[in-house]
Design a protein around this motif. Structure first.
Motif, short mmCIF file in Angstrom:
data_model
loop_
_atom_site.label_atom_id
_atom_site.label_comp_id
_atom_site.label_asym_id
_atom_site.label_seq_id
_atom_site.Cartn_x
_atom_site.Cartn_y
_atom_site.Cartn_z
N ASP A 146 0.78 -1.06 0.06
CA ASP A 146 0.11 -0.29 0.21
C ASP A 146 1.03 1.41 0.00
OD1 ASP A 146 -2.36 -1.79 0.04
OD2 ASP A 146 -2.72 -1.36 1.99
N PHE A 147 0.34 2.18 -0.70
CA PHE A 147 1.23 3.38 -0.84
C PHE A 147 0.71 4.73 -0.98
CE2 PHE A 147 -0.33 2.22 -4.98
CZ PHE A 147 -0.43 3.21 -5.67
N ASP A 148 1.37 5.87 -0.78
CA ASP A 148 1.12 7.15 -1.01
C ASP A 148 1.15 7.54 -2.38
OD1 ASP A 148 0.13 7.49 1.66
OD2 ASP A 148 1.95 8.08 2.29
N HIS A 149 -0.02 7.78 -3.00
CA HIS A 149 0.33 8.30 -4.41
C HIS A 149 1.23 9.28 -4.77
CE1 HIS A 149 -0.52 8.72 -8.47
NE2 HIS A 149 -1.34 7.65 -8.83
N PRO A 150 2.11 9.12 -5.38
CA PRO A 150 3.10 10.22 -5.42
C PRO A 150 2.81 11.64 -6.15
CG PRO A 150 3.87 8.71 -7.15
CD PRO A 150 2.45 8.09 -6.11
N ARG A 151 1.62 11.59 -6.89
CA ARG A 151 1.16 12.63 -7.60
C ARG A 151 0.15 13.52 -6.85
NH1 ARG A 151 0.69 9.54 -13.14
NH2 ARG A 151 2.95 9.97 -13.88
N LEU A 152 -0.28 13.11 -5.60
CA LEU A 152 -1.01 13.88 -4.74
C LEU A 152 -0.25 14.20 -3.44
CD1 LEU A 152 -3.97 11.24 -4.66
CD2 LEU A 152 -4.11 13.42 -5.99
N PRO A 153 -0.50 15.68 -3.14
CA PRO A 153 0.08 16.19 -1.83
C PRO A 153 0.10 15.60 -0.63
CG PRO A 153 -1.50 17.76 -2.53
CD PRO A 153 -1.44 16.54 -3.65
N VAL A 154 1.00 15.59 0.18
CA VAL A 154 0.94 15.11 1.37
C VAL A 154 -0.23 15.76 2.27
CG1 VAL A 154 2.18 15.20 3.79
CG2 VAL A 154 3.50 14.78 1.86
N GLY A 155 -1.08 14.91 2.93
CA GLY A 155 -2.27 15.37 3.64
C GLY A 155 -3.54 15.38 2.60
N HIS A 156 -3.53 15.07 1.42
CA HIS A 156 -4.53 14.96 0.54
C HIS A 156 -5.47 13.83 1.10
CE1 HIS A 156 -7.22 14.72 -3.10
NE2 HIS A 156 -6.71 15.82 -3.39
#
Length: 171
Positions: A146-156
């Motif tokens: 599972d990952f944080d999508h790199p095209r969306l800003p932190v906190g989105h």
């Protein structure tokens, strides 16, 4: 039915992309210019590669209801490079099994024609409808990836994504 895109698909595609509920798990709905540009990129990929996000047409009526297909991931993550299966259907097409049926055909193409050994899919954590389609395809959630999508800003609110995998032996 999966097929190449036609000019007549642009209007219903723009309506699909402008629908706030239908685009709830994307950063924002698309206006007509952005929707047409996306359709152009999708068509160019199919022309160049021979595969991609195919238009989905109801066999019974010929109506365009969205897209389903395969795409190379275009961002860096721990599981890339990868080919993903995905879909985007008009709300009127939800709940009829079309996403599962079309994605099953796309996965079959990926394994049988392209010779892929694995296909992935990913979505926002809370997108339970898409996660259910992934599970109906036989895909398995890989929580380690599972990952944080790199095209969306932190906190989105939509940044966190779940990853599902399907190996050729399972398909």
């Amino acid at each position: 039915m999966l097929r190449a895109w036609k000019p007549s698909d642009l209007e219903p595609f723009a309506e699909l992309n402008a629908d706030r509920e239908g685009m709830a798990y994307f950063p924002a709905p698309l206006d007509r210019v952005a929707s047409d540009a996306l359709a152009d990129r999708i068509s160019a990929t199919i022309a160049g590669e021979g595969w991609g996000w195919w238009a989905v047409e109801l066999a019974s009526t010929g109506a365009f209801i969205g897209f389903t297909g395969l795409s190379r991931t275009t961002f860096d993550a721990s599981f890339t490079p990868a080919v993903e299966v995905g879909w985007r259907l008009a709300r009127s097409a939800w709940g009829h099994g079309y996403a599962t049926e079309a994605a099953t055909a796309a996965v079959g193409f990926g394994f049988e024609v392209l010779g892929l050994t694995e296909i992935v899919s990913f979505t926002v954590v809370g997108n339970l409808r898409s996660r259910a389609v992934m599970e109906r395809l036989g895909m398995v959630h890989d929580p380690r990836e599972d990952f944080d999508h790199p095209r969306l800003p932190v906190g989105h609110a939509l940044r966190r994504h779940v990853l599902y995998r399907l190996a050729r032996e399972s398909g």
